[in-house]
Design a protein around this motif. Structure first.
Motif, PDB file in Angstrom:
ATOM      1  N   ILE A   9       0.853  -1.184   0.000  1.00  0.00           N
ATOM      2  CA  ILE A   9       0.000   0.000   0.000  1.00  0.00           C
ATOM      3  C   ILE A   9       0.889   1.234   0.000  1.00  0.00           C
ATOM      4  O   ILE A   9       1.872   1.311   0.750  1.00  0.00           O
ATOM      5  N   VAL A  10       0.521   2.211  -0.823  1.00  0.00           N
ATOM      6  CA  VAL A  10       1.215   3.496  -0.861  1.00  0.00           C
ATOM      7  C   VAL A  10       0.282   4.541  -0.242  1.00  0.00           C
ATOM      8  O   VAL A  10      -0.845   4.722  -0.699  1.00  0.00           O
ATOM      9  N   TRP A  36      -1.549  -3.486  12.076  1.00  0.00           N
ATOM     10  CA  TRP A  36      -2.447  -4.431  11.419  1.00  0.00           C
ATOM     11  C   TRP A  36      -1.920  -4.799  10.035  1.00  0.00           C
ATOM     12  O   TRP A  36      -1.952  -5.978   9.648  1.00  0.00           O
ATOM     13  N   LEU A  37      -1.449  -3.815   9.268  1.00  0.00           N
ATOM     14  CA  LEU A  37      -0.880  -4.118   7.956  1.00  0.00           C
ATOM     15  C   LEU A  37       0.228  -5.150   8.078  1.00  0.00           C
ATOM     16  O   LEU A  37       0.297  -6.111   7.303  1.00  0.00           O
ATOM     17  N   ASP A  38       1.093  -4.939   9.050  1.00  0.00           N
ATOM     18  CA  ASP A  38       2.218  -5.855   9.236  1.00  0.00           C
ATOM     19  C   ASP A  38       1.715  -7.263   9.576  1.00  0.00           C
ATOM     20  O   ASP A  38       2.209  -8.263   9.025  1.00  0.00           O
ATOM     21  N   SER A  39       0.707  -7.349  10.450  1.00  0.00           N
ATOM     22  CA  SER A  39       0.183  -8.658  10.844  1.00  0.00           C
ATOM     23  C   SER A  39      -0.521  -9.350   9.673  1.00  0.00           C
ATOM     24  O   SER A  39      -0.576 -10.573   9.614  1.00  0.00           O
ATOM     25  N   ALA A  40      -1.059  -8.546   8.742  1.00  0.00           N
ATOM     26  CA  ALA A  40      -1.759  -9.105   7.586  1.00  0.00           C
ATOM     27  C   ALA A  40      -0.814  -9.442   6.440  1.00  0.00           C
ATOM     28  O   ALA A  40      -1.253  -9.978   5.417  1.00  0.00           O
ATOM     29  N   GLY A  41       0.466  -9.117   6.581  1.00  0.00           N
ATOM     30  CA  GLY A  41       1.435  -9.409   5.531  1.00  0.00           C
ATOM     31  C   GLY A  41       1.404  -8.430   4.378  1.00  0.00           C
ATOM     32  O   GLY A  41       1.787  -8.763   3.250  1.00  0.00           O
ATOM     33  N   ILE A  42       0.967  -7.203   4.665  1.00  0.00           N
ATOM     34  CA  ILE A  42       0.892  -6.160   3.633  1.00  0.00           C
ATOM     35  C   ILE A  42       1.986  -5.139   3.892  1.00  0.00           C
ATOM     36  O   ILE A  42       2.110  -4.614   5.007  1.00  0.00           O
ATOM     37  N   ASP A  43       2.781  -4.836   2.886  1.00  0.00           N
ATOM     38  CA  ASP A  43       3.835  -3.838   3.027  1.00  0.00           C
ATOM     39  C   ASP A  43       3.265  -2.431   2.884  1.00  0.00           C
ATOM     40  O   ASP A  43       2.171  -2.232   2.342  1.00  0.00           O
ATOM     41  N   LEU A  44       4.024  -1.448   3.360  1.00  0.00           N
ATOM     42  CA  LEU A  44       3.603  -0.052   3.322  1.00  0.00           C
ATOM     43  C   LEU A  44       4.728   0.816   2.801  1.00  0.00           C
ATOM     44  O   LEU A  44       5.874   0.690   3.242  1.00  0.00           O
ATOM     45  N   ALA A  45       4.399   1.682   1.864  1.00  0.00           N
ATOM     46  CA  ALA A  45       5.343   2.698   1.388  1.00  0.00           C
ATOM     47  C   ALA A  45       4.757   4.055   1.718  1.00  0.00           C
ATOM     48  O   ALA A  45       3.673   4.414   1.236  1.00  0.00           O
ATOM     49  N   ARG A  46       5.453   4.818   2.550  1.00  0.00           N
ATOM     50  CA  ARG A  46       5.000   6.157   2.922  1.00  0.00           C
ATOM     51  C   ARG A  46       5.408   7.138   1.825  1.00  0.00           C
ATOM     52  O   ARG A  46       6.582   7.227   1.458  1.00  0.00           O
ATOM     53  N   GLY A  47       4.429   7.878   1.309  1.00  0.00           N
ATOM     54  CA  GLY A  47       4.742   8.877   0.304  1.00  0.00           C
ATOM     55  C   GLY A  47       3.624   9.003  -0.707  1.00  0.00           C
ATOM     56  O   GLY A  47       2.593   8.328  -0.617  1.00  0.00           O
ATOM     57  N   HIS A  48       3.826   9.870  -1.673  1.00  0.00           N
ATOM     58  CA  HIS A  48       2.830  10.111  -2.710  1.00  0.00           C
ATOM     59  C   HIS A  48       3.127   9.227  -3.915  1.00  0.00           C
ATOM     60  O   HIS A  48       4.241   9.236  -4.452  1.00  0.00           O
ATOM     61  N   GLY A  49       2.123   8.453  -4.330  1.00  0.00           N
ATOM     62  CA  GLY A  49       2.323   7.534  -5.445  1.00  0.00           C
ATOM     63  C   GLY A  49       1.732   8.061  -6.737  1.00  0.00           C
ATOM     64  O   GLY A  49       0.632   8.612  -6.754  1.00  0.00           O
ATOM     65  N   ARG A  50       2.481   7.881  -7.818  1.00  0.00           N
ATOM     66  CA  ARG A  50       2.007   8.243  -9.163  1.00  0.00           C
ATOM     67  C   ARG A  50       2.279   7.086 -10.116  1.00  0.00           C
ATOM     68  O   ARG A  50       3.333   6.447 -10.041  1.00  0.00           O
ATOM     69  N   ILE A  51       1.341   6.847 -10.995  1.00  0.00           N
ATOM     70  CA  ILE A  51       1.562   5.869 -12.052  1.00  0.00           C
ATOM     71  C   ILE A  51       2.545   6.478 -13.045  1.00  0.00           C
ATOM     72  O   ILE A  51       2.318   7.569 -13.578  1.00  0.00           O
ATOM     73  N   THR A  52       3.640   5.792 -13.299  1.00  0.00           N
ATOM     74  CA  THR A  52       4.665   6.323 -14.206  1.00  0.00           C
ATOM     75  C   THR A  52       4.931   5.404 -15.388  1.00  0.00           C
ATOM     76  O   THR A  52       5.822   5.671 -16.203  1.00  0.00           O
ATOM     77  N   GLY A  53       4.166   4.349 -15.494  1.00  0.00           N
ATOM     78  CA  GLY A  53       4.310   3.416 -16.613  1.00  0.00           C
ATOM     79  C   GLY A  53       3.343   2.277 -16.419  1.00  0.00           C
ATOM     80  O   GLY A  53       2.587   2.224 -15.434  1.00  0.00           O
ATOM     81  N   GLU A  54       3.341   1.339 -17.376  1.00  0.00           N
ATOM     82  CA  GLU A  54       2.457   0.194 -17.246  1.00  0.00           C
ATOM     83  C   GLU A  54       2.880  -0.662 -16.066  1.00  0.00           C
ATOM     84  O   GLU A  54       4.033  -1.081 -15.959  1.00  0.00           O
TER      85      GLU A  54
END
Length: 478
Positions: free
Chosen positions: A37-38, A106-124
């Motif tokens: 998740i971003v 909770w994210l950690d316990s669910a096995g979901i990684d986290l990226a702190r910051g603003h996400g933009r689609i930059t390619g396919e």
């Protein structure tokens, strides 16, 4: 996963860490995929910190006090007013004091990684994340990117309003000081809920709603809520618009059509939402930034077989529970497509969001409450459905009169007479929220009226309204 195991390639990348994004990622991980998740703000999103949870916490204390004041025996025992600081402190507890530590755990316990910051689609299948220090990280998705960035409050183009720094739902639900007076521009759910909350806390509230209250619901809902707000002391102005807003040293001045001026300590802009899609790289996939993102019923964006838009940002239904419903479908279909499994995209199938069109439940936590699901009578007629609307006074139900002295309310059932199934229901009155799910089940299950006669409501409860509505429809019609 420790730092040494971090990767920049995942099966699924989710933009947005609110309840919708969390659910998309969780379903994917439960299905055997990897996900990240971003999120640029707080994990848990708008609902947890600036919408559903804090707003309902602000409202609940007044609801509990009112309930006690309207039952003989308990009303004599209630002598005080709401403790504003205690209400705010309780609200703060539900937002974890605007800390997302618990959500991150909770994210950690669910096995979901986290990226702190603003996400933009930059390619396919590519997302670039820029953190608070300006550092960039490029993420690659093996299978899918899901946009779950939500929506923002609209500041309407009223002269001077933006310069007057109005409150939106965010400021209204997180305020730490009670304004002496408050003007609210708008007549939707946010407007009536915040009017209810703040007048109960002690603010002098004015609502300015050009098109009336709760448009899109059954007309009697807005009418009864307007009457309820007025009884609470709210100055409700309908049929009149706002010409300009000016903030001075002592608050704001709102000029109405015709020149009348209203002064208030603060003003809330509550006129709708806009998609949070303006700076996430939509142009890379040929879409216009800042617009609602169209999807098919599996929440996939046409033209990009790897891109999904889930929750508010797709504009289908702007409600947390519907966004989470979409997220479950999207997460499951992403897994199915990644693993080469069959996609169940028939109406009411596992991988589609059919209920977005047919059975959307909603509760407005005003005084009185409004609970609704499915189509209004007008919407059903517009859709070409042959309908019969059945109305009943909730105050005539034994359970309601026991629940509250002088109980006032109204219920309407909208029935498709060709199929003899319920397609819509609306309830207005104290604590009617708990009536909505039964109606939702009836609509989703397309339960024939003849079968509903065998669903016997317990006596004496407010749910006895179901029997009265069925009697109103007529056994011979079933």
């Amino acid at each position: 996963m420790n730092a040494a195991e971090k990767t920049d390639e995942y099966d699924l990348i989710v933009l947005g860490g609110g309840p919708v994004g969390e659910n998309v990622a969780d379903r994917a991980v439960q299905g055997g995929l990897t996900a990240i998740i971003v999120e640029s703000e707080l994990v848990g999103g708008e609902c947890s910190y600036w919408a559903c949870m804090p707003s309902k916490a602000l409202l609940r204390s007044a609801q509990a006090l009112r309930a006690a004041q309207h039952v003989g025996g308990s009303s004599q025992a209630v002598t005080g007013k709401l403790d504003v600081r205690a209400v705010f402190d309780r609200r703060d507890s539900f937002t974890s004091n605007w800390s997302d530590d618990g959500q991150v755990k909770w994210l950690d316990s669910a096995g979901i990684d986290l990226a702190r910051g603003h996400g933009r689609i930059t390619g396919e299948r590519e997302v670039t994340v820029t953190d608070a220090d300006g550092a960039e990280r490029v993420l690659k998705a093996r299978h899918a990117v899901a946009i779950s960035t939500g929506s923002d409050a609209v500041i309407p183009p009223i002269e001077g309003l933006r310069e007057a720094t109005p409150w939106t739902s965010r400021e209204a639900t997180s305020a730490e000081e009670l304004p002496e007076s408050l003007a609210i521009i708008g007549g939707g759910v946010v407007a009536v809920e915040m009017a209810t909350a703040y007048t109960a806390l002690g603010s002098k509230v004015t609502v300015i709603a050009r098109s009336g209250l709760l448009g899109g619901m059954e007309p009697f809902a807005g009418e009864r809520v307007a009457a309820g707000l007025k009884e609470l002391g709210v100055d409700v102005r309908t049929g009149v618009g706002t010409t300009s807003v000016h903030r001075g040293a002592n608050g704001v001045t709102i000029t109405l059509d015709g020149g009348e001026e209203i002064t208030a300590t603060e003003v809330i802009a509550a006129t709708g939402r806009s998609p949070r899609s303006g700076d996430i790289g939509l142009d890379v996939v040929g879409l216009e930034p800042g617009r609602w993102i169209e999807t098919d019923d599996t929440l996939r964006v046409p033209g990009s077989d790897w891109l999904y838009a889930v929750g508010d940002v797709n504009g289908r239904v702007l409600l947390t529970h519907q966004g989470k419903y979409q997220a479950r479908a999207a997460g499951d279909v992403i897994v199915a497509r990644a693993q080469g499994e069959d996609v169940d995209d028939a109406p009411w199938g596992r991988h589609v969001a059919t209920a977005d069109q047919a059975a959307v439940p909603q509760v407005t936590f005003s005084i009185p409450e409004v609970g609704s699901v499915g189509l209004t009578e007008a919407q059903a007629v517009k859709a070409g459905i042959a309908v019969k609307a059945v109305d009943y006074d909730l105050g005539w139900v034994a359970g309601a009169s026991l629940y509250e002295d002088g109980f006032e309310g109204q219920a309407r059932l909208v029935v498709d007479t060709d199929r003899d199934v319920v397609v819509g229901a609306t309830f207005v009155g104290p604590e009617v929220a708990e009536l909505v799910h039964a109606a939702t089940v009836a609509i989703v299950g397309e339960v024939p009226i003849a079968r509903l006669w065998h669903a016997v409501p317990s006596y004496p409860t407010i749910s006895e309204i179901w029997l009265r509505l069925l009697e109103g429809y007529g056994r011979d019609s079933a």
